[in-house]
Design an enzyme around this catalytic site. Structure first.
Site, PDB file in Angstrom:
ATOM      1  N   LYS A 102      52.179 -50.003   9.897  1.00  0.00           N
ATOM      2  CA  LYS A 102      53.491 -50.232  10.526  1.00  0.00           C
ATOM      3  C   LYS A 102      54.412 -49.021  10.354  1.00  0.00           C
ATOM      4  O   LYS A 102      55.022 -48.532  11.307  1.00  0.00           O
ATOM      5  CB  LYS A 102      54.164 -51.487   9.939  1.00  0.00           C
ATOM      6  CG  LYS A 102      53.295 -52.743   9.989  1.00  0.00           C
ATOM      7  CD  LYS A 102      54.004 -53.949   9.401  1.00  0.00           C
ATOM      8  CE  LYS A 102      54.280 -53.873   7.912  1.00  0.00           C
ATOM      9  NZ  LYS A 102      53.063 -53.940   7.061  1.00  0.00           N
TER      10      LYS A 102
ATOM     11  N   ARG B  38      59.347 -61.173   6.960  1.00  0.00           N
ATOM     12  CA  ARG B  38      58.154 -61.345   6.129  1.00  0.00           C
ATOM     13  C   ARG B  38      57.951 -62.792   5.724  1.00  0.00           C
ATOM     14  O   ARG B  38      56.952 -63.109   5.088  1.00  0.00           O
ATOM     15  CB  ARG B  38      58.322 -60.505   4.870  1.00  0.00           C
ATOM     16  CG  ARG B  38      57.263 -59.441   4.650  1.00  0.00           C
ATOM     17  CD  ARG B  38      57.584 -58.765   3.346  1.00  0.00           C
ATOM     18  NE  ARG B  38      56.615 -57.815   2.913  1.00  0.00           N
ATOM     19  CZ  ARG B  38      56.571 -56.535   3.275  1.00  0.00           C
ATOM     20  NH1 ARG B  38      57.441 -56.074   4.139  1.00  0.00           N
ATOM     21  NH2 ARG B  38      55.664 -55.735   2.763  1.00  0.00           N
TER      22      ARG B  38
ATOM     23  N   ARG C  16      47.580 -43.661  -0.185  1.00  0.00           N
ATOM     24  CA  ARG C  16      48.863 -43.334   0.450  1.00  0.00           C
ATOM     25  C   ARG C  16      49.725 -42.459  -0.451  1.00  0.00           C
ATOM     26  O   ARG C  16      49.799 -42.677  -1.661  1.00  0.00           O
ATOM     27  CB  ARG C  16      49.606 -44.630   0.767  1.00  0.00           C
ATOM     28  CG  ARG C  16      51.053 -44.398   1.178  1.00  0.00           C
ATOM     29  CD  ARG C  16      51.616 -45.539   1.970  1.00  0.00           C
ATOM     30  NE  ARG C  16      51.773 -46.761   1.210  1.00  0.00           N
ATOM     31  CZ  ARG C  16      52.132 -47.922   1.771  1.00  0.00           C
ATOM     32  NH1 ARG C  16      52.352 -47.993   3.068  1.00  0.00           N
ATOM     33  NH2 ARG C  16      52.253 -48.991   1.029  1.00  0.00           N
TER      34      ARG C  16
ATOM     35  N   ARG D 289      53.503 -44.533  -4.571  1.00  0.00           N
ATOM     36  CA  ARG D 289      54.381 -45.671  -4.851  1.00  0.00           C
ATOM     37  C   ARG D 289      53.866 -46.486  -6.027  1.00  0.00           C
ATOM     38  O   ARG D 289      52.668 -46.688  -6.183  1.00  0.00           O
ATOM     39  CB  ARG D 289      54.464 -46.574  -3.621  1.00  0.00           C
ATOM     40  CG  ARG D 289      55.543 -46.156  -2.655  1.00  0.00           C
ATOM     41  CD  ARG D 289      55.475 -46.888  -1.343  1.00  0.00           C
ATOM     42  NE  ARG D 289      55.223 -48.310  -1.462  1.00  0.00           N
ATOM     43  CZ  ARG D 289      55.156 -49.132  -0.415  1.00  0.00           C
ATOM     44  NH1 ARG D 289      55.320 -48.664   0.803  1.00  0.00           N
ATOM     45  NH2 ARG D 289      54.912 -50.418  -0.587  1.00  0.00           N
TER      46      ARG D 289
ATOM     47  N   ARG E  30      50.023 -58.348  -3.308  1.00  0.00           N
ATOM     48  CA  ARG E  30      50.715 -58.198  -2.025  1.00  0.00           C
ATOM     49  C   ARG E  30      49.908 -58.802  -0.886  1.00  0.00           C
ATOM     50  O   ARG E  30      50.466 -59.365   0.058  1.00  0.00           O
ATOM     51  CB  ARG E  30      51.009 -56.716  -1.753  1.00  0.00           C
ATOM     52  CG  ARG E  30      52.191 -56.188  -2.578  1.00  0.00           C
ATOM     53  CD  ARG E  30      52.187 -54.684  -2.747  1.00  0.00           C
ATOM     54  NE  ARG E  30      52.237 -53.938  -1.516  1.00  0.00           N
ATOM     55  CZ  ARG E  30      51.821 -52.682  -1.378  1.00  0.00           C
ATOM     56  NH1 ARG E  30      51.334 -52.031  -2.426  1.00  0.00           N
ATOM     57  NH2 ARG E  30      51.905 -52.077  -0.241  1.00  0.00           N
TER      58      ARG E  30
HETATM   59  P1  ADP Z   1      53.871 -52.620   2.612  1.00  0.00           P
HETATM   60  O1  ADP Z   1      54.056 -52.991   4.049  1.00  0.00           O
HETATM   61  O2  ADP Z   1      52.923 -51.502   2.436  1.00  0.00           O
HETATM   62  O3  ADP Z   1      53.591 -53.778   1.726  1.00  0.00           O
HETATM   63  P2  ADP Z   1      56.769 -52.215   2.272  1.00  0.00           P
HETATM   64  O4  ADP Z   1      57.316 -50.868   1.983  1.00  0.00           O
HETATM   65  O5  ADP Z   1      57.039 -52.825   3.588  1.00  0.00           O
HETATM   66  O6  ADP Z   1      55.214 -52.040   2.017  1.00  0.00           O
HETATM   67  O7  ADP Z   1      57.255 -53.243   1.134  1.00  0.00           O
HETATM   68  C1  ADP Z   1      57.156 -52.984  -0.242  1.00  0.00           C
HETATM   69  C2  ADP Z   1      57.713 -54.150  -1.045  1.00  0.00           C
HETATM   70  O8  ADP Z   1      59.107 -54.335  -0.763  1.00  0.00           O
HETATM   71  C3  ADP Z   1      57.084 -55.505  -0.771  1.00  0.00           C
HETATM   72  O9  ADP Z   1      55.918 -55.698  -1.506  1.00  0.00           O
HETATM   73  C4  ADP Z   1      58.218 -56.451  -1.219  1.00  0.00           C
HETATM   74  O10 ADP Z   1      58.297 -56.561  -2.612  1.00  0.00           O
HETATM   75  C5  ADP Z   1      59.449 -55.726  -0.744  1.00  0.00           C
HETATM   76  N1  ADP Z   1      59.842 -56.118   0.625  1.00  0.00           N
HETATM   77  C6  ADP Z   1      59.798 -55.334   1.744  1.00  0.00           C
HETATM   78  N2  ADP Z   1      60.238 -56.004   2.830  1.00  0.00           N
HETATM   79  C7  ADP Z   1      60.551 -57.245   2.398  1.00  0.00           C
HETATM   80  C8  ADP Z   1      61.032 -58.420   3.052  1.00  0.00           C
HETATM   81  N3  ADP Z   1      61.283 -58.454   4.384  1.00  0.00           N
HETATM   82  N4  ADP Z   1      61.248 -59.531   2.300  1.00  0.00           N
HETATM   83  C9  ADP Z   1      60.999 -59.526   0.985  1.00  0.00           C
HETATM   84  N5  ADP Z   1      60.536 -58.467   0.310  1.00  0.00           N
HETATM   85  C10 ADP Z   1      60.307 -57.334   1.006  1.00  0.00           C
END
Ligand code: ADP
Ligand code: ZN
Length: 221
Positions: free
Chosen positions: A13, A89, A128, A161, A172
């Site tokens: 994404k 999410r 990554r 990260r 996750r």
């Molecule tokens: P990825 O898509 O690789 O899991 P992101 O950078 O989108 O990574 O998200 C990293 C973390 O940030 C998630 O594991 C969560 O803890 C938090 N997070 C991101 N977006 C949301 C969301 N919309 N609601 C709740 N937690 C979120």
């Protein structure tokens, strides 16, 4: 154009949004990036949500929804549109996003489900690397920077990260399957779901989205 990007961690994404946001002229809104900024800045919110992110869990809906609402309210009138990456999410967040957009006289054009298999996404996540300065994304073997450890775009240092380790990735994935996957049906029910295969390289995925966009434009004209 307002697009919601859906897909498991590692589906691509952020890479897709990074590659197309300038070309499409849209705002790229990544809750992951917004959250990491708060944590890095040591803000009150950052301190409160750090533990959720580091354990691979989700930040509470109210916190992320407030972040998104803030971004949308300040940009709703500029006509640029959005690519939402990592939001919604949960089902509650999907309903909230619809409400926020309606309140600002906007609507989602479509949700793009980037379907990727587990054996593809796992190595994408462990390999990554991210630029500390500008957030650009790299991968040790799939998308290496020209100079190891240094960002091509801005010369910043690359880092891994804290949540891109195997144990947290497993968590996750579970959270994704339980909380996020169900919202695919939310967009299907609205007739707004488009699905692409995201197992291929970044260029292939990018051209798939461009193809969908030209079909959408054709239907409208
Ligand atoms: P990825 O898509 O690789 O899991 P992101 O950078 O989108 O990574 O998200 C990293 C973390 O940030 C998630 O594991 C969560 O803890 C938090 N997070 C991101 N977006 C949301 C969301 N919309 N609601 C709740 N937690 C979120
Ligand atoms: Zn950079």
């Amino acid at each position: 154009m307002i697009i919601v990007l859906l897909g498991a961690p590692g589906a691509g994404k952020g890479t897709l949004a990074g590659a197309l946001k300038d070309q499409l002229g849209v705002h790229h809104i990544s809750t992951g990036d917004l959250i990491r900024l708060e944590i890095k800045g040591g803000t009150a919110i950052g301190l409160e949500i750090k533990r959720y992110v580091e354990s691979g869990g989700l930040v509470p809906d109210e916190v992320v929804t407030r972040m998104i609402e803030g971004k949308v309210v300040t940009t709703a009138n500029d006509g640029k549109g959005y690519m939402f990456d990592g939001f919604p999410r949960t089902s509650a967040q999907a309903l909230d996003l619809d409400k926020i957009l309606t309140k600002n006289k906007l609507a989602i054009d479509f949700a793009l489900y980037m379907e990727a298999s587990l054996d593809v996404v796992l190595p994408r996540l462990t390999g990554r690397r991210v630029c500390k300065k500008c957030g650009a994304l790299y991968h040790l073997t799939n998308m290496p920077s020209k100079k190891a450890g240094i960002c091509d775009a801005c010369g910043g240092d690359l880092y891994q990260r804290a949540d891109d380790n195997e144990e947290t990735i497993k968590k996750r994935m579970t959270v994704y399957n339980e909380s996020t996957k169900p919202i695919i049906d939310h967009y299907k029910a609205q007739g707004k779901l488009k699905t692409i295969n995201a197992d291929g390289g970044a260029d292939k995925v990018k051209s798939e989205l461009l193809k969908i966009l030209s079909e959408v434009h054709e239907k409208r004209s």
